[in-house]
Write a protein that holds these residues in place. Structure first.
Motif, PDB file in Angstrom:
ATOM      1  N   ASP A 110       0.832  -1.205   0.000  1.00 13.69           N
ATOM      2  CA  ASP A 110       0.000   0.000   0.000  1.00 13.69           C
ATOM      3  C   ASP A 110       0.856   1.240   0.000  1.00 13.69           C
ATOM      4  O   ASP A 110       1.984   1.249   0.479  1.00 13.69           O
ATOM      5  N   ASN A 111       0.259   2.255  -0.594  1.00 19.79           N
ATOM      6  CA  ASN A 111       0.888   3.560  -0.691  1.00 19.79           C
ATOM      7  C   ASN A 111      -0.193   4.521  -1.161  1.00 19.79           C
ATOM      8  O   ASN A 111      -1.305   4.108  -1.497  1.00 19.79           O
ATOM      9  N   ALA A 112       0.153   5.789  -1.198  1.00 19.90           N
ATOM     10  CA  ALA A 112      -0.685   6.797  -1.840  1.00 19.90           C
ATOM     11  C   ALA A 112       0.053   7.191  -3.109  1.00 19.90           C
ATOM     12  O   ALA A 112       0.805   8.156  -3.120  1.00 19.90           O
ATOM     13  N   TRP A 113      -0.117   6.401  -4.163  1.00 20.44           N
ATOM     14  CA  TRP A 113       0.572   6.696  -5.423  1.00 20.44           C
ATOM     15  C   TRP A 113      -0.135   7.855  -6.105  1.00 20.44           C
ATOM     16  O   TRP A 113      -1.341   7.804  -6.349  1.00 20.44           O
ATOM     17  N   ILE A 114       0.632   8.892  -6.433  1.00 23.02           N
ATOM     18  CA  ILE A 114       0.062  10.064  -7.107  1.00 23.02           C
ATOM     19  C   ILE A 114       0.804  10.389  -8.393  1.00 23.02           C
ATOM     20  O   ILE A 114       0.384  11.254  -9.147  1.00 23.02           O
ATOM     21  N   ASP A 115       1.888   9.684  -8.653  1.00 22.80           N
ATOM     22  CA  ASP A 115       2.741   9.957  -9.807  1.00 22.80           C
ATOM     23  C   ASP A 115       2.579   8.841 -10.826  1.00 22.80           C
ATOM     24  O   ASP A 115       2.890   7.684 -10.543  1.00 22.80           O
ATOM     25  N   SER A 116       2.105   9.179 -12.012  1.00 22.00           N
ATOM     26  CA  SER A 116       1.847   8.148 -13.022  1.00 22.00           C
ATOM     27  C   SER A 116       3.132   7.452 -13.473  1.00 22.00           C
ATOM     28  O   SER A 116       3.113   6.260 -13.786  1.00 22.00           O
ATOM     29  N   ALA A 117       4.259   8.155 -13.482  1.00 22.41           N
ATOM     30  CA  ALA A 117       5.520   7.516 -13.858  1.00 22.41           C
ATOM     31  C   ALA A 117       5.916   6.457 -12.825  1.00 22.41           C
ATOM     32  O   ALA A 117       6.417   5.383 -13.188  1.00 22.41           O
ATOM     33  N   GLU A 118       5.682   6.737 -11.535  1.00 21.73           N
ATOM     34  CA  GLU A 118       5.953   5.738 -10.493  1.00 21.73           C
ATOM     35  C   GLU A 118       5.064   4.509 -10.678  1.00 21.73           C
ATOM     36  O   GLU A 118       5.508   3.379 -10.529  1.00 21.73           O
ATOM     37  N   VAL A 119       3.796   4.744 -10.992  1.00 16.66           N
ATOM     38  CA  VAL A 119       2.862   3.636 -11.189  1.00 16.66           C
ATOM     39  C   VAL A 119       3.253   2.828 -12.413  1.00 16.66           C
ATOM     40  O   VAL A 119       3.216   1.588 -12.392  1.00 16.66           O
ATOM     41  N   ASP A 120       3.638   3.495 -13.492  1.00 19.73           N
ATOM     42  CA  ASP A 120       4.087   2.771 -14.691  1.00 19.73           C
ATOM     43  C   ASP A 120       5.282   1.889 -14.371  1.00 19.73           C
ATOM     44  O   ASP A 120       5.343   0.723 -14.778  1.00 19.73           O
ATOM     45  N   SER A 121       6.245   2.423 -13.618  1.00 16.26           N
ATOM     46  CA  SER A 121       7.416   1.650 -13.222  1.00 16.26           C
ATOM     47  C   SER A 121       7.010   0.462 -12.354  1.00 16.26           C
ATOM     48  O   SER A 121       7.476  -0.663 -12.558  1.00 16.26           O
ATOM     49  N   LEU A 122       6.143   0.714 -11.382  1.00 17.90           N
ATOM     50  CA  LEU A 122       5.654  -0.353 -10.498  1.00 17.90           C
ATOM     51  C   LEU A 122       4.987  -1.459 -11.298  1.00 17.90           C
ATOM     52  O   LEU A 122       5.293  -2.650 -11.124  1.00 17.90           O
ATOM     53  N   LEU A 129       7.391  -3.604 -13.269  1.00 16.50           N
ATOM     54  CA  LEU A 129       8.084  -4.561 -12.407  1.00 16.50           C
ATOM     55  C   LEU A 129       7.178  -5.720 -11.993  1.00 16.50           C
ATOM     56  O   LEU A 129       7.637  -6.845 -11.807  1.00 16.50           O
ATOM     57  N   LEU A 130       5.875  -5.440 -11.856  1.00 18.57           N
ATOM     58  CA  LEU A 130       4.931  -6.465 -11.411  1.00 18.57           C
ATOM     59  C   LEU A 130       4.258  -7.206 -12.568  1.00 18.57           C
ATOM     60  O   LEU A 130       3.453  -8.110 -12.332  1.00 18.57           O
ATOM     61  N   SER A 131       4.598  -6.862 -13.800  1.00 14.10           N
ATOM     62  CA  SER A 131       3.904  -7.453 -14.953  1.00 14.10           C
ATOM     63  C   SER A 131       3.981  -8.981 -15.031  1.00 14.10           C
ATOM     64  O   SER A 131       3.045  -9.596 -15.535  1.00 14.10           O
ATOM     65  N   PRO A 132       5.026  -9.642 -14.530  1.00 15.31           N
ATOM     66  CA  PRO A 132       5.036 -11.114 -14.591  1.00 15.31           C
ATOM     67  C   PRO A 132       4.118 -11.788 -13.565  1.00 15.31           C
ATOM     68  O   PRO A 132       3.966 -13.005 -13.575  1.00 15.31           O
TER      69      PRO A 132
END
Length: 177
Positions: free
Chosen positions: A88-100, A103-106
Motif C-alpha cells: 500500500d501507498n498513496a501513489w500520485i505519480d503516473s511515472a511511479e505507477v508505470d514503473s511499479l 516490475l509487477l507485470s510477470p
C-alpha cells in the motif's frame, strides 16, 4: 487462486494499513504486508521524525523518489522467493505507477482503490499523530487518477473489519479456482 499481489491505493489515513493487516489474518494464504512505510520506517529516527512533521529532511542523499524506486524494486525479489504481498501507498505519480506495474507485470496483481471522504481522512490524520498534517488533503485530488482499479472500497463510514470483509468476499467471487 488469489492474486500474488494485492495493491491498496488511497490517501494517507484512508485505512489502507488497517485493512492490509486484517486481510493478512483473513486470507487463507499467507501474505506479507509490505507497504511504503516498511521502507520509510527504516530511515534514521531523526529523518523519520522530520518527515512525520512535514519538515524537509536535510541529511545528504535523501530523495523520496529514490526510496519509492527501491521499494518497488524489492517487490519482484520477494515475489520470486515465493512470498505473496499486500502493498500500500498513496501513489500520485503516473511515472511511479508505470514503473511499479512494469516490475509487477510477470505476476498476478489486483488493484484496490481505498476511498475516504477528505474530512474523515483529515480527522484520522490528526488523531494518528504520526503523519504530516495536510498530507491527506494534498493527496486527495491526485491519488485516484493513476490506477485502473479492479475493486474500490469506501472506508469513510465503515470499520476496517467491514471493509476487509467486503474485499474478502470480492476476492472469493473474482478469484475462484
Amino acid at each position: 487462486m488469489l492474486p500474488q499481489v494485492i495493491i491498496l491505493n488511497g490517501t494517507g489515513s484512508s485505512g489502507k494499513t488497517s485493512v492490509a493487516k486484517l486481510l493478512q489474518e483473513q486470507l487463507a494464504q499467507q501474505y506479507l504486508n509490505f507497504s511504503i512505510d516498511s521502507v520509510l520506517y527504516a530511515l534514521p529516527p531523526s529523518d523519520l521524525a522530520c518527515m512525520m512533521k512535514g519538515e524537509p529532511i536535510t541529511r545528504g542523499g535523501y530523495d523520496y523518489a529514490k526510496l519509492v524506486d527501491g521499494y518497488h524494486r524489492c517487490l519482484p525479489s520477494l515475489l520470486d522467493a515465493g512470498c505473496k504481498l499486500i502493498i500500500d501507498n498513496a501513489w500520485i505519480d503516473s511515472a511511479e505507477v508505470d514503473s511499479l506495474m512494469t516490475l509487477l507485470s510477470p505476476y498476478q496483481v489486483c488493484v484496490i482503490g481505498v476511498y475516504c471522504d477528505l474530512a474523515e481522512a483529515q480527522r484520522r490524520e490528526l488523531a494518528r499523530g504520526d503523519r504530516a498534517i495536510g498530507l491527506a488533503e494534498y493527496e486527495y485530488p491526485l491519488v485516484h487518477k493513476v490506477f485502473n482499479y479492479d475493486f474500490t472500497l469506501d472506508t469513510s463510514s465503515i470499520s476496517p473489519e467491514q471493509g476487509t470483509n467486503l474485499i474478502v468476499q470480492w476476492l472469493a467471487q473474482s478469484y475462484q479456482n
